[in-house]
Design an enzyme around this catalytic site. Sequence first.
Site, PDB file in Angstrom:
ATOM      1  N   GLU A 100     -30.554  61.124  -1.910  1.00  0.00           N
ATOM      2  CA  GLU A 100     -29.271  61.177  -2.620  1.00  0.00           C
ATOM      3  C   GLU A 100     -28.754  59.767  -2.864  1.00  0.00           C
ATOM      4  OE1 GLU A 100     -26.972  62.577  -4.175  1.00  0.00           O
ATOM      5  OE2 GLU A 100     -26.324  64.495  -3.362  1.00  0.00           O
ATOM      6  N   ASP A 101     -27.982  59.599  -3.923  1.00  0.00           N
ATOM      7  CA  ASP A 101     -27.364  58.298  -4.163  1.00  0.00           C
ATOM      8  C   ASP A 101     -26.178  58.070  -3.229  1.00  0.00           C
ATOM      9  OD1 ASP A 101     -25.830  60.277  -5.389  1.00  0.00           O
ATOM     10  OD2 ASP A 101     -25.585  59.220  -7.290  1.00  0.00           O
ATOM     11  N   ASP A 104     -20.077  61.587  -0.805  1.00  0.00           N
ATOM     12  CA  ASP A 104     -18.641  61.281  -0.877  1.00  0.00           C
ATOM     13  C   ASP A 104     -17.920  62.306   0.005  1.00  0.00           C
ATOM     14  OD1 ASP A 104     -16.191  60.358  -1.720  1.00  0.00           O
ATOM     15  OD2 ASP A 104     -16.328  61.161  -3.742  1.00  0.00           O
ATOM     16  N   PHE A 153     -14.541  53.795  -5.576  1.00  0.00           N
ATOM     17  CA  PHE A 153     -15.483  54.345  -6.545  1.00  0.00           C
ATOM     18  C   PHE A 153     -16.432  53.221  -6.947  1.00  0.00           C
ATOM     19  CE2 PHE A 153     -17.259  55.916 -10.432  1.00  0.00           C
ATOM     20  CZ  PHE A 153     -17.432  57.262 -10.143  1.00  0.00           C
ATOM     21  N   ARG A 166     -25.358  52.180 -14.617  1.00  0.00           N
ATOM     22  CA  ARG A 166     -26.452  52.519 -13.690  1.00  0.00           C
ATOM     23  C   ARG A 166     -27.413  51.340 -13.525  1.00  0.00           C
ATOM     24  NH1 ARG A 166     -26.342  58.121 -12.855  1.00  0.00           N
ATOM     25  NH2 ARG A 166     -25.748  59.374 -14.646  1.00  0.00           N
TER      26      ARG A 166
HETATM   27  P1  IMP Z   1     -19.422  64.817  -3.169  1.00  0.00           P
HETATM   28  O1  IMP Z   1     -19.728  66.266  -3.446  1.00  0.00           O
HETATM   29  O2  IMP Z   1     -17.928  64.581  -3.106  1.00  0.00           O
HETATM   30  O3  IMP Z   1     -20.113  64.291  -1.929  1.00  0.00           O
HETATM   31  O4  IMP Z   1     -19.887  63.971  -4.436  1.00  0.00           O
HETATM   32  C1  IMP Z   1     -21.203  63.643  -4.606  1.00  0.00           C
HETATM   33  C2  IMP Z   1     -21.502  63.207  -6.013  1.00  0.00           C
HETATM   34  O5  IMP Z   1     -20.366  62.654  -6.690  1.00  0.00           O
HETATM   35  C3  IMP Z   1     -22.532  62.097  -5.970  1.00  0.00           C
HETATM   36  O6  IMP Z   1     -23.855  62.602  -5.954  1.00  0.00           O
HETATM   37  C4  IMP Z   1     -22.208  61.300  -7.217  1.00  0.00           C
HETATM   38  O7  IMP Z   1     -22.853  61.868  -8.332  1.00  0.00           O
HETATM   39  C5  IMP Z   1     -20.719  61.469  -7.364  1.00  0.00           C
HETATM   40  N1  IMP Z   1     -19.985  60.332  -6.755  1.00  0.00           N
HETATM   41  C6  IMP Z   1     -19.219  60.372  -5.646  1.00  0.00           C
HETATM   42  N2  IMP Z   1     -18.693  59.161  -5.381  1.00  0.00           N
HETATM   43  C7  IMP Z   1     -19.156  58.337  -6.338  1.00  0.00           C
HETATM   44  C8  IMP Z   1     -18.985  56.921  -6.610  1.00  0.00           C
HETATM   45  O8  IMP Z   1     -18.289  56.160  -5.886  1.00  0.00           O
HETATM   46  N3  IMP Z   1     -19.627  56.438  -7.701  1.00  0.00           N
HETATM   47  C9  IMP Z   1     -20.408  57.214  -8.513  1.00  0.00           C
HETATM   48  N4  IMP Z   1     -20.596  58.522  -8.304  1.00  0.00           N
HETATM   49  C10 IMP Z   1     -19.977  59.080  -7.220  1.00  0.00           C
END
Ligand code: IMP
Length: 187
Positions: A100-101, A104, A153, A166
């Site tokens: 995963e990248d 959050d 962010f 990206r």
């Molecule tokens: P989560 O479900 O809140 O954990 O969000 C996960 C997804 O939101 C990640 O896989 C990203 O695609 C996107 N995301 C969350 N935070 C960031 C950020 O700081 N930059 C870019 N994408 C983010």
Amino acid sequence: MRDPAIGEILVQGDELNRRVSQLGTQITADYADRSPVVLVGVLKGALFFLADLMRRLDVPCEVDFMAVASYGSATQSSGVVRILKDLDAVIEDRHVLVVEDIVDSGLTLQYLLRNLRARGPASLEVCALLTKPARSKVELEPRYVGFEIPNRFVVGYGLDHEERHRNLPFVATLRQPEPGGGSGADW
Ligand code: IMP
């Protein structure tokens, strides 16, 4: 010229290289008796991380991809996830490592893991490049984490904002545009 939308650099390119190399060594050791490992890249953000990490692995490995969309606002996920592209591979009895990248809130990953676990893999672990511990809404600790970052962010090294940035070779905060056209405070 540096894009005025880009704020503070949180992780430099050489730090990314070093950490990905360390993760590769660690994963190679951990999977010595659990190979082949199927790396599941979550598109599109994990693109560069996955490519770099996979080249650091010295165990038999395969790669597959999933694409998911999380319902919610541009910067906040809701935990309701839609699968846009599913795996080609059957992962029953396979050793699976989700790449995963960023984690959050953790809601997207929680959904994804529940979905993958139902397919009966032999093992299921997560390697996340970035986590934002302050934002976590679920009990979910990825087995491998590149960097813990503050609640900002970020873009770069695969991470985007509305599909942009990206290609940056580092991870940086995004600056919120001001109504007058100037670059304002960091997100
Ligand atoms: P989560 O479900 O809140 O954990 O969000 C996960 C997804 O939101 C990640 O896989 C990203 O695609 C996107 N995301 C969350 N935070 C960031 C950020 O700081 N930059 C870019 N994408 C983010």
